[in-house]
Design a protein around this motif. Structure first.
Motif, short mmCIF file in Angstrom:
data_model
loop_
_atom_site.label_atom_id
_atom_site.label_comp_id
_atom_site.label_asym_id
_atom_site.label_seq_id
_atom_site.Cartn_x
_atom_site.Cartn_y
_atom_site.Cartn_z
N GLU A 69 -3.30 -36.10 12.10
CA GLU A 69 -2.06 -36.81 12.42
C GLU A 69 -1.51 -37.52 11.17
OE1 GLU A 69 -0.65 -39.87 15.81
OE2 GLU A 69 -2.26 -40.64 14.57
N SER A 70 -2.36 -38.25 10.49
CA SER A 70 -1.89 -39.00 9.30
C SER A 70 -1.37 -38.04 8.23
CB SER A 70 -3.04 -39.83 8.71
OG SER A 70 -3.29 -40.91 9.56
N THR A 71 -2.08 -36.94 8.02
CA THR A 71 -1.68 -35.98 6.98
C THR A 71 -0.32 -35.37 7.33
OG1 THR A 71 -3.99 -35.47 6.55
CG2 THR A 71 -2.37 -33.87 5.76
N HIS A 72 -0.15 -34.98 8.58
CA HIS A 72 1.09 -34.32 8.97
C HIS A 72 2.28 -35.30 8.95
CE1 HIS A 72 3.70 -31.49 11.10
NE2 HIS A 72 4.12 -32.54 11.79
N VAL A 73 2.12 -36.42 9.66
CA VAL A 73 3.27 -37.32 9.87
C VAL A 73 3.63 -38.07 8.58
CG1 VAL A 73 4.08 -39.37 11.14
CG2 VAL A 73 2.70 -37.63 12.31
N PHE A 74 2.62 -38.67 7.94
CA PHE A 74 2.95 -39.58 6.85
C PHE A 74 2.96 -38.89 5.48
CE2 PHE A 74 1.29 -42.05 10.42
CZ PHE A 74 2.43 -42.81 10.68
N ILE A 75 2.00 -37.96 5.26
CA ILE A 75 1.93 -37.32 3.93
C ILE A 75 2.92 -36.15 3.84
CG2 ILE A 75 0.42 -36.21 2.25
CD1 ILE A 75 -0.30 -39.18 2.88
N LYS A 76 2.78 -35.18 4.75
CA LYS A 76 3.63 -33.97 4.62
C LYS A 76 5.11 -34.28 4.92
CE LYS A 76 0.35 -30.56 4.25
NZ LYS A 76 -0.19 -31.00 2.97
N GLN A 77 5.37 -34.95 6.06
CA GLN A 77 6.78 -35.16 6.45
C GLN A 77 7.38 -36.42 5.83
OE1 GLN A 77 8.01 -32.68 7.59
NE2 GLN A 77 6.85 -31.69 9.22
#
Ligand SMILES: C[S@@+](CC[C@H](N)C(=O)[O-])C[C@H]1O[C@@H](n2cnc3c(N)ncnc32)[C@H](O)[C@@H]1O
Length: 226
Positions: A38-46
């Motif tokens: 979740e953290s990687t997708h929401v905050f890092i990637k997007q």
């Protein structure tokens, strides 16, 4: 809601990574489908990577266990960018809870453990000198008191959900975060509620619905386009 319920304790999520869970509140620091996912997708990637700048000013609302901080730091250590990271957290997670979560070893970056714990547990409000491409500042501030203007390229808005902490999802708070962003700055959140999207629009943001992390259909990304 009580700020930090006494029974927050480590719990493994579906991707194998750890979060803090309170049975009393029925609330977690991350998605049960996978904290790191979740953290990687929401905050890092997007969020972070969508800024597309080599030097990024990040403002995090809700530092919590520091997982978003670590994932950002790892991107810096991989040589992808440099970051000035400012995090707001009025109710810090204890050293015992951080040790029990052991995020750095779990993420296979044991060398970060010492500097991470030092930053997370210190009362220092001045920025820490940059290390591995990231400088860090922790403020014991509630988002309701945020007063800065045009300082951030991206806001990681990682509050507890609107049902648990409705006072974090108000028009006034989104207006404060809108002011804190530079023109074209981004705000990302795991939450995809229609009411939240409309409140963001009222605050002046252009809002996109994006595919969510595994287990969640959508998330929101708001842009300061005016
Ligand atoms: C979902 S958790 C954050 C998870 C965190 N980003 C992480 O990676 O572990 C929400 C956080 O918001 C913090 N919080 C609660 N009230 C707040 C407020 N008024 N302003 C800013 N943060 C607040 C809580 O203490 C908690 O740490």
């Amino acid at each position: 809601m009580p700020a930090t319920a006494p029974d927050f304790s480590p719990q493994r999520t579906a991707d194998g990574s750890l979060t803090l869970h309170s049975a009393q509140l029925g609330e977690r620091y991350h998605s049960t489908h996978g904290a790191v996912q979740e953290s990687t997708h929401v905050f890092i990637k997007q969020g972070l990577e969508a800024v597309e700048k080599p030097q990024v000013d990040v403002l995090e609302v809700g530092l919590g266990t520091g997982l978003n901080l670590l994932l950002t730091w790892i991107r810096c250590l991989e040589g992808k960018l440099t970051v000035r990271y400012t995090a707001m957290e009025p109710f810090p997670v204890s050293a015992e809870q951080l040790t029990a979560l052991d995020h750095c070893n779990e993420l296979a970056w044991p060398g970060l453990h010492e500097p991470f714990i030092a930053r997370m547990t210190s009362d220092q409000e001045e920025p820490w000198e940059a290390l591995g491409g990231l400088s860090f500042q922790k403020l014991p501030l509630a988002v309701q008191d945020l007063k800065v203007e045009a300082v951030a390229d991206v806001i990681y808005f990682d509050a507890f959900g609107p049902n648990t902490q409705p006072e974090m999802w108000t028009l006034d708070v989104f207006q404060r975060m809108h002011r804190a962003l530079r023109p074209d700055g981004l705000l990302v959140t795991y939450c995809a509620k229609g009411e939240v999207r409309r409140t963001m629009q009222q605050a002046g943001f252009s809002v996109e619905r994006l595919p969510g992390p595994p287990g969640k259909r959508e998330m929101l990304r708001a842009r300061k386009s005016e």
